[in-house]
Design a protein around this motif. Structure first.
Motif, PDB file in Angstrom:
ATOM      1  N   ASP A 255       0.703  -1.193  -0.081  1.00 16.78           N
ATOM      2  CA  ASP A 255       0.062  -0.055  -0.001  1.00 16.78           C
ATOM      3  C   ASP A 255       0.993   1.259  -0.008  1.00 16.78           C
ATOM      4  O   ASP A 255       2.057   0.958   0.083  1.00 16.78           O
ATOM      5  CB  ASP A 255      -1.077  -0.081   1.269  1.00 16.78           C
ATOM      6  CG  ASP A 255      -2.104  -1.179   1.177  1.00 16.78           C
ATOM      7  OD1 ASP A 255      -2.976  -0.996   0.358  1.00 16.78           O
ATOM      8  OD2 ASP A 255      -2.044  -2.052   1.859  1.00 16.78           O
ATOM      9  N   VAL A 256       0.248   2.431  -0.201  1.00 17.45           N
ATOM     10  CA  VAL A 256       0.921   3.720  -0.261  1.00 17.45           C
ATOM     11  C   VAL A 256       0.334   4.605   0.767  1.00 17.45           C
ATOM     12  O   VAL A 256      -0.793   4.757   0.609  1.00 17.45           O
ATOM     13  CB  VAL A 256       1.077   4.178  -1.531  1.00 17.45           C
ATOM     14  CG1 VAL A 256       1.910   5.463  -1.655  1.00 17.45           C
ATOM     15  CG2 VAL A 256       1.815   3.225  -2.447  1.00 17.45           C
ATOM     16  N   CYS A 257       0.869   5.153   1.515  1.00 25.10           N
ATOM     17  CA  CYS A 257       0.452   6.193   2.475  1.00 25.10           C
ATOM     18  C   CYS A 257       1.581   7.274   2.717  1.00 25.10           C
ATOM     19  O   CYS A 257       2.870   6.643   2.983  1.00 25.10           O
ATOM     20  CB  CYS A 257      -0.283   5.864   3.513  1.00 25.10           C
ATOM     21  SG  CYS A 257       0.699   4.983   4.977  1.00 25.10           S
ATOM     22  N   GLY A 258       1.361   8.387   2.840  1.00 21.25           N
ATOM     23  CA  GLY A 258       2.179   9.321   3.359  1.00 21.25           C
ATOM     24  C   GLY A 258       3.352   9.396   2.222  1.00 21.25           C
ATOM     25  O   GLY A 258       4.731   9.613   2.688  1.00 21.25           O
ATOM     26  N   ARG A 259       3.116   9.372   0.928  1.00 20.20           N
ATOM     27  CA  ARG A 259       4.195   9.252  -0.056  1.00 20.20           C
ATOM     28  C   ARG A 259       5.225   8.051  -0.043  1.00 20.20           C
ATOM     29  O   ARG A 259       6.388   8.408  -0.465  1.00 20.20           O
ATOM     30  CB  ARG A 259       4.773  10.631  -0.412  1.00 20.20           C
ATOM     31  CG  ARG A 259       3.763  11.670  -0.895  1.00 20.20           C
ATOM     32  CD  ARG A 259       4.316  12.717  -1.122  1.00 20.20           C
ATOM     33  NE  ARG A 259       3.518  14.018  -1.682  1.00 20.20           N
ATOM     34  CZ  ARG A 259       2.773  14.812  -0.801  1.00 20.20           C
ATOM     35  NH1 ARG A 259       2.694  14.617   0.292  1.00 20.20           N
ATOM     36  NH2 ARG A 259       1.868  15.563  -1.512  1.00 20.20           N
ATOM     37  N   LYS A 260       4.858   6.906   0.725  1.00 20.09           N
ATOM     38  CA  LYS A 260       5.758   6.280   0.758  1.00 20.09           C
ATOM     39  C   LYS A 260       4.972   4.520   0.874  1.00 20.09           C
ATOM     40  O   LYS A 260       3.994   4.675   0.891  1.00 20.09           O
ATOM     41  CB  LYS A 260       6.524   6.117   2.106  1.00 20.09           C
ATOM     42  CG  LYS A 260       5.818   5.888   3.362  1.00 20.09           C
ATOM     43  CD  LYS A 260       6.510   6.108   4.666  1.00 20.09           C
ATOM     44  CE  LYS A 260       5.670   5.953   5.850  1.00 20.09           C
ATOM     45  NZ  LYS A 260       6.622   6.136   7.272  1.00 20.09           N
ATOM     46  N   TYR A 261       6.041   3.391   0.440  1.00 19.11           N
ATOM     47  CA  TYR A 261       5.458   2.308   0.487  1.00 19.11           C
ATOM     48  C   TYR A 261       5.247   1.601   1.891  1.00 19.11           C
ATOM     49  O   TYR A 261       6.160   2.020   2.918  1.00 19.11           O
ATOM     50  CB  TYR A 261       6.278   1.299  -0.301  1.00 19.11           C
ATOM     51  CG  TYR A 261       6.305   1.471  -1.653  1.00 19.11           C
ATOM     52  CD1 TYR A 261       5.320   0.921  -2.435  1.00 19.11           C
ATOM     53  CD2 TYR A 261       7.290   2.003  -2.308  1.00 19.11           C
ATOM     54  CE1 TYR A 261       5.118   0.843  -4.009  1.00 19.11           C
ATOM     55  CE2 TYR A 261       7.616   2.118  -3.800  1.00 19.11           C
ATOM     56  CZ  TYR A 261       6.243   1.854  -4.326  1.00 19.11           C
ATOM     57  OH  TYR A 261       6.470   1.653  -5.818  1.00 19.11           O
ATOM     58  N   VAL A 262       4.098   0.904   2.077  1.00 12.95           N
ATOM     59  CA  VAL A 262       3.852   0.526   3.370  1.00 12.95           C
ATOM     60  C   VAL A 262       3.717  -1.185   3.193  1.00 12.95           C
ATOM     61  O   VAL A 262       3.072  -1.432   1.842  1.00 12.95           O
ATOM     62  CB  VAL A 262       2.709   0.694   4.448  1.00 12.95           C
ATOM     63  CG1 VAL A 262       3.356   2.087   4.824  1.00 12.95           C
ATOM     64  CG2 VAL A 262       1.697   1.038   3.643  1.00 12.95           C
ATOM     65  N   PHE A 263       3.883  -2.159   3.950  1.00  9.92           N
ATOM     66  CA  PHE A 263       4.055  -3.595   3.523  1.00  9.92           C
ATOM     67  C   PHE A 263       3.181  -4.233   4.717  1.00  9.92           C
ATOM     68  O   PHE A 263       3.462  -4.094   5.947  1.00  9.92           O
ATOM     69  CB  PHE A 263       5.301  -4.119   3.081  1.00  9.92           C
ATOM     70  CG  PHE A 263       6.100  -3.525   2.204  1.00  9.92           C
ATOM     71  CD1 PHE A 263       5.928  -3.655   0.815  1.00  9.92           C
ATOM     72  CD2 PHE A 263       7.086  -2.254   2.361  1.00  9.92           C
ATOM     73  CE1 PHE A 263       6.735  -2.971  -0.070  1.00  9.92           C
ATOM     74  CE2 PHE A 263       7.848  -1.872   1.885  1.00  9.92           C
ATOM     75  CZ  PHE A 263       7.408  -2.231   0.348  1.00  9.92           C
ATOM     76  N   ASN A 264       2.192  -5.162   4.272  1.00  7.24           N
ATOM     77  CA  ASN A 264       1.603  -5.966   5.185  1.00  7.24           C
ATOM     78  C   ASN A 264       0.990  -5.273   6.431  1.00  7.24           C
ATOM     79  O   ASN A 264       0.753  -5.615   7.474  1.00  7.24           O
ATOM     80  CB  ASN A 264       2.488  -7.285   5.606  1.00  7.24           C
ATOM     81  CG  ASN A 264       2.712  -8.081   4.598  1.00  7.24           C
ATOM     82  OD1 ASN A 264       2.102  -8.541   3.497  1.00  7.24           O
ATOM     83  ND2 ASN A 264       4.033  -8.525   4.482  1.00  7.24           N
ATOM     84  N   ALA A 265       0.589  -3.965   5.993  1.00  3.26           N
ATOM     85  CA  ALA A 265       0.141  -3.145   7.142  1.00  3.26           C
ATOM     86  C   ALA A 265      -1.641  -2.935   7.183  1.00  3.26           C
ATOM     87  O   ALA A 265      -2.015  -2.747   5.856  1.00  3.26           O
ATOM     88  CB  ALA A 265       0.811  -1.595   7.184  1.00  3.26           C
ATOM     89  N   THR A 266      -2.094  -2.821   8.249  1.00  6.70           N
ATOM     90  CA  THR A 266      -3.419  -2.562   8.072  1.00  6.70           C
ATOM     91  C   THR A 266      -3.618  -1.310   8.998  1.00  6.70           C
ATOM     92  O   THR A 266      -3.437  -1.376  10.053  1.00  6.70           O
ATOM     93  CB  THR A 266      -4.137  -3.840   8.913  1.00  6.70           C
ATOM     94  OG1 THR A 266      -4.371  -5.017   8.000  1.00  6.70           O
ATOM     95  CG2 THR A 266      -5.668  -3.430   8.791  1.00  6.70           C
ATOM     96  N   PRO A 267      -4.268  -0.528   8.522  1.00 10.09           N
ATOM     97  CA  PRO A 267      -4.952   0.886   9.418  1.00 10.09           C
ATOM     98  C   PRO A 267      -5.616   0.491  10.498  1.00 10.09           C
ATOM     99  O   PRO A 267      -6.608  -0.107  10.539  1.00 10.09           O
ATOM    100  CB  PRO A 267      -5.668   1.590   8.278  1.00 10.09           C
ATOM    101  CG  PRO A 267      -6.241   0.774   7.374  1.00 10.09           C
ATOM    102  CD  PRO A 267      -5.208  -0.257   7.133  1.00 10.09           C
TER     103      PRO A 267
END
Length: 487
Positions: free
Chosen positions: A242-254
């Motif tokens: 996923d992408v948030c804050g203009r960066k990649y995040v991995f296997n993360a759930t909000p």
């Protein structure tokens, strides 16, 4: 009147129509057989061909099916495109690695349209991105720009993985390679996979490579990509990206809120076991990277010092050569810089003068020359005179002996101690070989004594007896000087 048909003409036309019909039938059968053979052998349309037999055998050996999901990883520096496929365990295993024929640009992500950079990042490939009618044999679109690229203002279109081995911002494969890659992706879609992930990296994310490229300005971006790389390496599962804050995040759930590429990331939840494993791996890799970087920096310093010393030596050699050339250009002949030396050398270098006979000024050219005095001959020793002989006084260098029947000129000045003796008319005894006993024998030795024999007059030398050795030495030096050029 009825026309009569020529039997020969009828017989001729009938066989021609039969031959044409048979040729058309044969052509149709050949086309039909060719089509059947192409389908059976797998040489039909490019987009419908089967994978190579060797590849199918490899899948069977690894516990994979032709329709199991795939994942593709690309490494620019290693020129490698890897196809991973799920096995019976549900985890991905490496099926085959292909050497990239050509990729465009340099290490680093694509930033804008026209920079001819091949993209780096995480991309999703769907069936709609597959192009069976590509101008480059076969191809599929990478999906650039993705959410991350758009959030960071990156632009570009039609970034492909294709054949024809020609790249302008794409990853180019050979036709045979893209044929098999395309077939594997098509079969995975046919097996129910909705999309597959394409991971594009600058290099394998190892401590060695990270240490080598530690000074690259893209390092923060690459470290972000490494987190997803570690997720796959640890789990052998396709990471959720996923992408948030203009960066990649991995296997993360909000935890609260939603993920937005341009907005700040909300609180995220990652499975604790995976989070701990990722943290431990990153810590170990970072320590190893620092160690390798320190060693590389030390080696670079040593290499820089060697290069500096070599450059200094080259500069010194160049300066010395320039000074030598300047001395050669300004050098004067040795005889000009040392005038006296030229004068001295001329005495030895001058050619010898031709030797000439000196005529007797008194008796003519046929007369015997005056005896030459050898400076090496010892001075005469006075001896006692025999009865009836004359003994010249040692202290009277100007004494004159008179022989009967001859006349002698008077001396210029009478010496006080000069003594003149008359020769007895009696015959003189034979001279002793040990010493001269007559005035005639002694006269040549005395330097300035004039002797008159049998009416012949011999002039006295101008120089005194004391100066004669110097004249002899001068004659010796002159003779040596004349002989030197002949050696």
């Amino acid at each position: 009147m009825q026309a009569v048909q020529n039997p020969a003409s009828t017989r001729t036309r009938a066989p021609r129509r039969g031959v044409a019909a048979r040729l058309l039938l044969a052509a149709g059968l050949a086309a039909l057989l060719a089509g059947c053979q192409a389908d059976e052998l797998g040489f039909g349309p490019q987009s419908t061909r089967q994978a190579e037999r060797e590849t199918r055998q490899m899948m069977s050996k690894l516990g994979m099916t032709e329709t199991s999901p795939i994942l593709i990883r690309i490494f620019k520096e290693e020129n490698a495109l890897e196809v991973w496929k799920k096995d019976r365990s549900g985890r991905y295993a490496l099926l085959k690695s292909y050497e990239i024929c050509k990729w465009s640009g340099k290490l680093g992500p694509k930033i804008k349209e026209g920079d001819r950079q091949a993209p780096e990042g995480y991309y999703t490939i769907t069936p709609a991105q597959m192009n069976p009618k590509s101008s480059y044999y076969l191809s599929f679109n990478t999906g650039f720009p993705n959410a991350y690229d758009r959030a960071n203002g990156r632009t570009g279109t039609h970034l492909m993985v294709h054949g024809a081995c020609s790249s302008a911002g794409c990853y180019a494969m050979t036709d045979a390679q893209i044929q098999e890659i395309y077939t594997l992706a098509r079969d995975a879609f046919r097996g129910g996979q909705k999309s597959f992930q394409l991971q594009a990296f600058p290099f394998r994310m190892t401590p060695d490579n990270l240490a080598r490229h530690r000074n690259d300005p893209n390092m923060p971006f690459w470290k972000m990509l490494k987190e997803g790389y570690d997720h796959f390496e640890l789990t052998r599962s396709e990471p959720k990206v996923d992408v948030c804050g203009r960066k990649y995040v991995f296997n993360a759930t909000p935890v609260d809120g939603t993920l937005s590429p341009a907005a700040a990331c909300p609180n995220l939840s990652v499975p604790q076991e995976l989070q701990l494993a990722i943290a431990a791996r990153q810590k170990a890799d970072e320590a190893k990277t620092i160690e390798i970087a320190a060693r590389l920096e030390a080696e670079e310093r040593v290499a820089a010092e060697k290069a500096a010393r070599k450059a200094e030596q080259q500069i010194m050699l160049a300066q010395r050569e320039a000074e030598r050339q300047e001395r050669l250009a300004n050098r004067q002949p040795l005889t000009e810089s040392v005038p006296l030396l030229g004068t001295v050398l001329s005495a030895f270098v001058a050619p010898p003068e031709p030797m000439q006979l000196v005529a007797d000024p008194v008796s003519g050219p046929n007369a015997n020359p005056l005896p030459k005095v050898d400076p090496r001959t010892p001075a005469p020793v006075a001896v006692a005179a025999a009865p009836g002989q004359i003994t010249p006084a040692a202290t009277a260098p100007a004494a004159t002996a008179t022989i009967p029947g001859s006349t002698a000129p008077a001396p210029a000045a009478a010496a006080p101690a000069a003594t003149t003796a008359a020769v007895s008319p009696a015959p003189a005894p034979a001279a002793s070989p040990a010493a001269p006993t007559t005035a005639a024998a002694a006269a040549p030795i005395a330097g300035d004594t004039a002797t008159t024999i049998a009416g012949e007059t011999q002039p006295a030398p101008a120089a005194s007896a004391a100066a004669e050795p110097e004249q002899g030495a001068t004659s010796y030096v002159s003779a040596v000087t004349r002989l030197i050029p002949w050696f």
